[in-house]
Enzyme design. Structure first.
Site, PDB file in Angstrom:
ATOM      1  CG  ASP A 266      22.249 -14.572  14.450  1.00 36.76           C
ATOM      2  OD1 ASP A 266      21.037 -14.606  14.119  1.00 36.76           O
ATOM      3  OD2 ASP A 266      23.026 -13.684  14.041  1.00 36.76           O
TER       4      ASP A 266
ATOM      5  CG  HIS B 203      16.504  -7.447   9.281  1.00 38.70           C
ATOM      6  ND1 HIS B 203      16.477  -6.831   8.057  1.00 38.70           N
ATOM      7  CD2 HIS B 203      17.101  -6.567  10.127  1.00 38.70           C
ATOM      8  CE1 HIS B 203      17.041  -5.631   8.144  1.00 38.70           C
ATOM      9  NE2 HIS B 203      17.421  -5.448   9.393  1.00 38.70           N
TER      10      HIS B 203
HETATM   11  C1  BDR Z   1      20.303  -9.966  10.091  1.00 36.44           C
HETATM   12  O1  BDR Z   1      21.456  -9.724  10.908  1.00 36.44           O
HETATM   13  C2  BDR Z   1      21.138  -9.889  12.271  1.00 36.44           C
HETATM   14  O2  BDR Z   1      21.524  -8.761  12.987  1.00 36.44           O
HETATM   15  C3  BDR Z   1      19.652 -10.066  12.355  1.00 36.44           C
HETATM   16  O3  BDR Z   1      19.286 -10.972  13.374  1.00 36.44           O
HETATM   17  C4  BDR Z   1      19.241 -10.556  10.987  1.00 36.44           C
HETATM   18  O4  BDR Z   1      19.305 -11.971  10.922  1.00 36.44           O
HETATM   19  C5  BDR Z   1      19.894  -8.678   9.417  1.00 36.44           C
HETATM   20  O5  BDR Z   1      20.892  -8.216   8.595  1.00 36.44           O
HETATM   21 CA    CA Z   2      19.379 -13.329  12.943  1.00 34.47          CA
END
Ligand code: BDR
Ligand code: CA
Length: 310
Positions: A10, A242
């Protein structure tokens, strides 16, 4: 032989760092990107996925458009305050040249897994709707998927979208619960480790010295993401790492220590999206997930910088 992967994504600021790292890593062969809502709506994340394959000449990599809504719950909590309204730090980038393929994300996942039985690793770094749909439409693929390495969840630290839930799991908790029961190996790269990998302003400065298309794009889209981390977590320009940590796991799993445990996902109420590790195996029997519990943070950061700065 590089590992065949599909990144379900995403994009997204950290998705961008993850995807550009993957595309620059000889250990990985990216067979396609599949889009999903989360950091922005699916229409927007599909456009961003196309932009990312075009950025450094990977236009031949297909992008398949994913679901616009979660399996059963309402779509809520789109992260425009974290990644910008366009998912790219409010930079309003020009439209991509390419278009998504005709197949849906779930169809693309099914066909690709069946084309390379036992070889394909799914790397979801967004909500798990497309993966769950693929498993529901064609349950036979579960035994043909090599592995699912997902960014999401937490079993030992607080949530980031609610006091208990990590955002990717929260956005489609039913889908996450399906994936946690899949019969193929599942590795969870959650906040337990991704919040230990900190990109500092100095780290970014060193990265940006490379001045290549990937680092130049990251430099443009980053400020909104830094502001969010500062506002919400008081990080003064630093950010958690992340999605790129999941890609680092794929390249070098020895940077992580995992524990094998069944993981359950709450689908309603205040605790929606909470991932619980049943350490003492007190609930009904369920396949284990490999949960990343420790990480060599400097190793992950060095790896990402080495790939992006070359
Ligand atoms: C996840 O949530 C999204 O905001 C980031 O892209 C990552 O995949 C982190 O909690
Ligand atoms: Ca993500």
């Amino acid at each position: 032989m590089p590992q065949k992967i599909i990144i379900d994504t995403d994009p997204g600021v950290d998705d961008t760092i993850a995807i550009t790292t993957a595309l620059r890593s000889p250990e990985l062969e990216v067979l396609g990107l599949t889009s999903i809502f989360g950091n922005a709506v699916t229409e927007t994340t599909t456009q961003n996925a196309l932009r990312l394959v075009e950025l450094e000449g990977h236009d031949s990599i297909p992008v398949a458009r994913g679901s616009e809504v979660p399996l059963l719950m309402e779509l809520e909590g789109i992260a425009s305050d974290v990644h910008g309204r366009d998912g790219m730090g409010n930079t309003n980038l020009p439209a991509p040249k390419g278009k998504p393929i005709e197949k849906s994300a779930a169809e693309f996942i099914i066909d690709t897994v069946r084309a390379y039985p036992g070889e394909v690793i799914l790397a979801p770094v967004g909500p798990l709707t497309n993966i769950a749909l693929a498993l529901e439409i064609d349950p036979g693929i579960a035994s043909l998927i090599k592995k699912i390495v997902l960014m999401g969840g937490t079993v030992s630290v607080a949530g980031n979208i609610s006091p208990v839930a990590e955002a990717n799991i929260y956005h489609d908790a039913h889908a996450a619960d399906i994936v946690m029961q899949a019969s193929c190996p599942v590795v969870m790269v959650g906040l337990d480790v991704t919040e230990q990998v900190i990109m500092t302003p100095q780290y970014f400065e060193e990265l940006f010295e490379a001045e290549n298309p990937a680092t130049n794009l990251i430099k443009r889209i980053l400020p909104v993401y830094q502001e969010y981390h500062d506002r919400f977590r008081g990080m003064g320009g630093s950010t958690h790492t992340h999605d790129p940590s999941a890609i680092a796991y794929l390249i070098d799993p020895d940077l992580f220590k995992t524990q094998s445990v069944p993981v359950f996902v709450e689908t309603q109420g205040h605790c929606k999206g909470k991932t619980t590790a049943d350490w003492h195996r007190q609930w009904e029997s369920r396949v284990d997930t490999e949960v990343c519990m420790e990480v060599n943070s400097s190793g992950v950061l060095d790896l990402i910088k080495e790939r992006l700065a070359k």
